[in-house]
Write a protein that holds these residues in place. Structure first.
Motif, PDB file in Angstrom:
ATOM      1  N   HIS A  63    -120.896 -44.526  45.774  1.00 12.81           N
ATOM      2  CA  HIS A  63    -119.948 -43.788  44.932  1.00 12.81           C
ATOM      3  C   HIS A  63    -120.493 -42.402  44.651  1.00 12.81           C
ATOM      4  N   ARG A  64    -121.762 -42.309  44.265  1.00 16.15           N
ATOM      5  CA  ARG A  64    -122.387 -41.003  43.993  1.00 16.15           C
ATOM      6  C   ARG A  64    -122.458 -40.149  45.257  1.00 16.15           C
ATOM      7  N   MET A  65    -122.810 -40.812  46.373  1.00 19.15           N
ATOM      8  CA  MET A  65    -122.916 -40.085  47.635  1.00 19.15           C
ATOM      9  C   MET A  65    -121.562 -39.499  48.038  1.00 19.15           C
ATOM     10  N   PHE A  66    -120.515 -40.308  47.939  1.00 17.94           N
ATOM     11  CA  PHE A  66    -119.189 -39.859  48.346  1.00 17.94           C
ATOM     12  C   PHE A  66    -118.690 -38.739  47.429  1.00 17.94           C
ATOM     13  N   ARG A  67    -118.972 -38.858  46.147  1.00 19.35           N
ATOM     14  CA  ARG A  67    -118.551 -37.802  45.203  1.00 19.35           C
ATOM     15  C   ARG A  67    -119.242 -36.494  45.551  1.00 19.35           C
ATOM     16  N   LYS A  68    -120.548 -36.564  45.792  1.00 22.31           N
ATOM     17  CA  LYS A  68    -121.314 -35.363  46.118  1.00 22.31           C
ATOM     18  C   LYS A  68    -120.827 -34.733  47.423  1.00 22.31           C
ATOM     19  N   ALA A  69    -120.434 -35.561  48.382  1.00 23.41           N
ATOM     20  CA  ALA A  69    -119.973 -35.061  49.681  1.00 23.41           C
ATOM     21  C   ALA A  69    -118.511 -34.635  49.664  1.00 23.41           C
ATOM     22  N   GLY A  70    -117.810 -34.928  48.564  1.00 22.45           N
ATOM     23  CA  GLY A  70    -116.398 -34.571  48.496  1.00 22.45           C
ATOM     24  C   GLY A  70    -115.496 -35.508  49.280  1.00 22.45           C
ATOM     25  N   GLU A  71    -115.974 -36.709  49.576  1.00 24.14           N
ATOM     26  CA  GLU A  71    -115.203 -37.713  50.316  1.00 24.14           C
ATOM     27  C   GLU A  71    -114.328 -38.475  49.326  1.00 24.14           C
ATOM     28  N   LYS A  72    -113.168 -37.914  49.014  1.00 24.36           N
ATOM     29  CA  LYS A  72    -112.305 -38.467  47.964  1.00 24.36           C
ATOM     30  C   LYS A  72    -111.865 -39.902  48.260  1.00 24.36           C
ATOM     31  N   ARG A  73    -111.432 -40.163  49.477  1.00 22.10           N
ATOM     32  CA  ARG A  73    -110.932 -41.496  49.820  1.00 22.10           C
ATOM     33  C   ARG A  73    -112.038 -42.550  49.670  1.00 22.10           C
ATOM     34  N   SER A  74    -113.198 -42.251  50.200  1.00 21.01           N
ATOM     35  CA  SER A  74    -114.320 -43.194  50.101  1.00 21.01           C
ATOM     36  C   SER A  74    -114.769 -43.369  48.658  1.00 21.01           C
ATOM     37  N   ILE A 105    -108.534 -40.015  41.660  1.00 19.91           N
ATOM     38  CA  ILE A 105    -109.364 -39.351  42.664  1.00 19.91           C
ATOM     39  C   ILE A 105    -108.585 -39.117  43.955  1.00 19.91           C
ATOM     40  N   CYS A 106    -107.813 -40.098  44.368  1.00 21.17           N
ATOM     41  CA  CYS A 106    -107.149 -40.029  45.673  1.00 21.17           C
ATOM     42  C   CYS A 106    -105.718 -40.537  45.552  1.00 21.17           C
ATOM     43  N   ASN A 107    -104.865 -39.755  44.912  1.00 16.12           N
ATOM     44  CA  ASN A 107    -103.514 -40.220  44.622  1.00 16.12           C
ATOM     45  C   ASN A 107    -102.511 -39.953  45.727  1.00 16.12           C
ATOM     46  N   ASP A 108    -102.916 -39.279  46.809  1.00 17.88           N
ATOM     47  CA  ASP A 108    -101.971 -38.969  47.865  1.00 17.88           C
ATOM     48  C   ASP A 108    -102.141 -39.826  49.120  1.00 17.88           C
ATOM     49  N   ASP A 109    -103.002 -40.817  49.070  1.00 17.51           N
ATOM     50  CA  ASP A 109    -103.231 -41.698  50.219  1.00 17.51           C
ATOM     51  C   ASP A 109    -102.428 -42.980  50.031  1.00 17.51           C
ATOM     52  N   PRO A 110    -101.460 -43.268  50.922  1.00 17.98           N
ATOM     53  CA  PRO A 110    -100.600 -44.442  50.743  1.00 17.98           C
ATOM     54  C   PRO A 110    -101.360 -45.773  50.719  1.00 17.98           C
ATOM     55  N   SER A 111    -102.399 -45.913  51.529  1.00 15.14           N
ATOM     56  CA  SER A 111    -103.123 -47.187  51.534  1.00 15.14           C
ATOM     57  C   SER A 111    -103.947 -47.364  50.260  1.00 15.14           C
ATOM     58  N   ILE A 112    -104.474 -46.274  49.713  1.00  6.61           N
ATOM     59  CA  ILE A 112    -105.178 -46.351  48.428  1.00  6.61           C
ATOM     60  C   ILE A 112    -104.172 -46.713  47.335  1.00  6.61           C
ATOM     61  N   ALA A 113    -102.994 -46.087  47.361  1.00  4.13           N
ATOM     62  CA  ALA A 113    -101.959 -46.387  46.361  1.00  4.13           C
ATOM     63  C   ALA A 113    -101.546 -47.854  46.437  1.00  4.13           C
ATOM     64  N   LEU A 114    -101.396 -48.374  47.643  1.00  6.79           N
ATOM     65  CA  LEU A 114    -101.051 -49.787  47.808  1.00  6.79           C
ATOM     66  C   LEU A 114    -102.121 -50.673  47.190  1.00  6.79           C
ATOM     67  N   ALA A 139     -94.553 -50.795  42.442  1.00  7.42           N
ATOM     68  CA  ALA A 139     -95.110 -49.491  42.810  1.00  7.42           C
ATOM     69  C   ALA A 139     -95.910 -49.595  44.114  1.00  7.42           C
ATOM     70  N   ALA A 140     -96.581 -50.724  44.308  1.00  8.59           N
ATOM     71  CA  ALA A 140     -97.346 -50.920  45.540  1.00  8.59           C
ATOM     72  C   ALA A 140     -96.433 -50.888  46.756  1.00  8.59           C
ATOM     73  N   LEU A 141     -95.230 -51.379  46.594  1.00  6.29           N
ATOM     74  CA  LEU A 141     -94.297 -51.449  47.719  1.00  6.29           C
ATOM     75  C   LEU A 141     -93.290 -50.307  47.734  1.00  6.29           C
ATOM     76  N   ALA A 142     -93.407 -49.362  46.812  1.00  4.40           N
ATOM     77  CA  ALA A 142     -92.429 -48.271  46.697  1.00  4.40           C
ATOM     78  C   ALA A 142     -92.408 -47.372  47.928  1.00  4.40           C
ATOM     79  N   ASN A 143     -93.537 -47.117  48.510  1.00  2.00           N
ATOM     80  CA  ASN A 143     -93.619 -46.285  49.705  1.00  2.00           C
ATOM     81  C   ASN A 143     -93.268 -47.142  50.926  1.00  2.00           C
ATOM     82  N   PRO A 144     -92.311 -46.731  51.748  1.00  5.27           N
ATOM     83  CA  PRO A 144     -91.946 -47.536  52.921  1.00  5.27           C
ATOM     84  C   PRO A 144     -93.127 -47.842  53.835  1.00  5.27           C
ATOM     85  N   ARG A 145     -94.085 -46.896  53.933  1.00  2.00           N
ATOM     86  CA  ARG A 145     -95.280 -47.173  54.743  1.00  2.00           C
ATOM     87  C   ARG A 145     -96.069 -48.330  54.148  1.00  2.00           C
TER      88      ARG A 145
END
Length: 160
Positions: A63-74, A105-114, A139-145
């Motif tokens: 978690h710390r590593m990903f935050r420092k690297a800017g890896e939002k999804r991870s 942190i990552c509100n625009d990724d459909p799989s994270i939202a699911l 809400a999990a199923l709101a996005n067709p993807r």
């Protein structure tokens, strides 16, 4: 003998040195990402065998590593991993706080939202907050993807 900016006694092309340095940093970022994923996997194994403290430690490091690297999804996935520890312990309110942070942190990724909304729904279900659970699952199923992804995951789960 006078050294050039690239540290040699020979003339050098600064652009070539810069591109090699960039390539080196990119490779380092890839190694760091793989290391973080590996440590997350160690945390998952620790969680499965009931070593919650070791799992939490294993999830906090990437978690710390990903935050420092800017890896939002991870980073969001690591937040959900930490939340899962609290879910397993029955502390659903704390689990919900980690899920909420993952979504921020990552509100625009459909799989994270699911995943976030499904985890949120499960927590609300465990807390017997039926209306909130229903909203989260919807809400999990709101996005067709997400609906397509959920159907494929469900089909795979029911086959095995």
């Amino acid at each position: 003998m006078r050294l050039t900016p690239c540290g040699t006694a020979y003339p050098c092309d600064g652009r070539r040195v810069g591109s090699r340095r960039r390539a080196s940093f990119q490779k380092y970022d890839q190694v760091r990402q793989k290391h973080g994923d590996l440590v997350r996997s160690q945390g998952a194994v620790a969680g499965i065998i009931g070593e919650a403290s070791e799992a939490q430690t294993s999830y906090l490091e990437p978690h710390r590593m990903f935050r420092k690297a800017g890896e939002k999804r991870s980073e969001a996935m690591a937040h959900q991993d930490i939340g899962q520890i609290y879910s397993d312990a029955g502390d659903y309110e704390r689990m919900l706080s980690y899920v909420d942070q993952a979504q921020e942190i990552c509100n625009d990724d459909p799989s994270i939202a699911l995943s976030v909304n499904n985890n949120r729904g499960e927590a609300y279900r465990a807390l017997r907050r039926w209306a909130d659970a229903e909203k989260a699952f919807a809400a999990a199923l709101a996005n067709p993807r997400n609906t397509d992804l959920a159907e494929r995951l469900w089909a795979r789960q029911t086959i095995t």
